[in-house]
Design a protein around this motif. Sequence first.
Motif, PDB file in Angstrom:
ATOM      1  N   THR A  44       0.829  -1.204   0.000  1.00  0.00           N
ATOM      2  CA  THR A  44       0.000   0.000   0.000  1.00  0.00           C
ATOM      3  C   THR A  44       0.862   1.252   0.000  1.00  0.00           C
ATOM      4  O   THR A  44       0.584   2.216  -0.727  1.00  0.00           O
ATOM      5  N   ALA A 125      -5.610  -2.875   3.734  1.00  0.00           N
ATOM      6  CA  ALA A 125      -5.185  -1.803   2.831  1.00  0.00           C
ATOM      7  C   ALA A 125      -5.932  -0.512   3.117  1.00  0.00           C
ATOM      8  O   ALA A 125      -5.366   0.585   3.041  1.00  0.00           O
ATOM      9  N   ALA A 129      -3.999   2.772   4.148  1.00  0.00           N
ATOM     10  CA  ALA A 129      -4.153   3.960   3.310  1.00  0.00           C
ATOM     11  C   ALA A 129      -4.441   5.188   4.166  1.00  0.00           C
ATOM     12  O   ALA A 129      -3.906   6.274   3.927  1.00  0.00           O
TER      13      ALA A 129
END
Length: 321
Positions: A44, A125, A129
Amino acid sequence: MATLKFLSFLILQLFLIANNCEGVEVGFYKKTCPNVEAIVKETTKHYISIAPTLAAPLLRMHFHDCFVRGCDGSVLLNSTKGNKAEKDAIPNQSLRGFQVIDAAKSALEKECPGIVSCSDILALAARDAVSLSDQNKMSYFFVIHINGPTWAVPLGRRDGRVSILSEASKNLPTPFDNFTTLKTTFGCIGTKCQRPCCSISRLYNFTGKGDMDPNMDQNYINHLKIKCMPGDVTTIVEMDPASFKSFDIDYYTMVSKRRGLFTSDVTLLTNTQTKHYVLSQLNPHGSTFFKDFGESMVKMGQIGVLTGNAGEIRKHCAFRN
């Protein structure tokens, strides 16, 4: 990064319902794939370092997944044999970040094949993020850039085998929903950092009579009209100006000034409970947003999960085994 902020607020409504899922837990892969979180985070981080605007879409993808059939990775599936999948529904056609999930899955299949589900990768993820996004804080003479919030993600989800376009079209809320609809579905509009002018019906034809929304700040309307002409379907405007790479509380400031783009933004000021929450977040030192956000994401990530022997562990996230 308006998606992250608005999504967080509405997911807080999930605390009103019981958490009745079992089988997901922090550290689920401790013995079977101990490096799972590090691998997903590094993947990521690599993609967000190249394209910072992917942070909000990855969170949005997790939300769009969870609010259709539960957090089962069904939004990642491609259509097969003429059957349209969730990915093809209009609210999902602007989703981005599938390459991040695919890359993380590929790396994990090399590390521990057949162990980690795509739905778990998506949940991780989304968390990474957010944590990798900048949080802007003012010091005496300059702005300090630090990472956004993080939280422990319970894992152990399995992947679903069903993905139906019509279910996504039906279950995902729209930018035009009022407060009652939003609270009923415990959802959020299908938005990301930016939206096309054509989705802002409040500027020219709010009630179908060529009028403007009287609940929207007039100066903001004039500003938007410079960018968005009637019928414009191509120009993109930011939901939260100047915050496309940062994770902060500016969204609530915009809403409090009646400068939210959508009906679903301004509707937060029509309810006593939600208005109080919006106003309470305006003080940077008294805001509970980061804490609430993490708790809300954990709650959302446990909607309708498949565990035990249900579902499957996909080899490729876009295809059933």
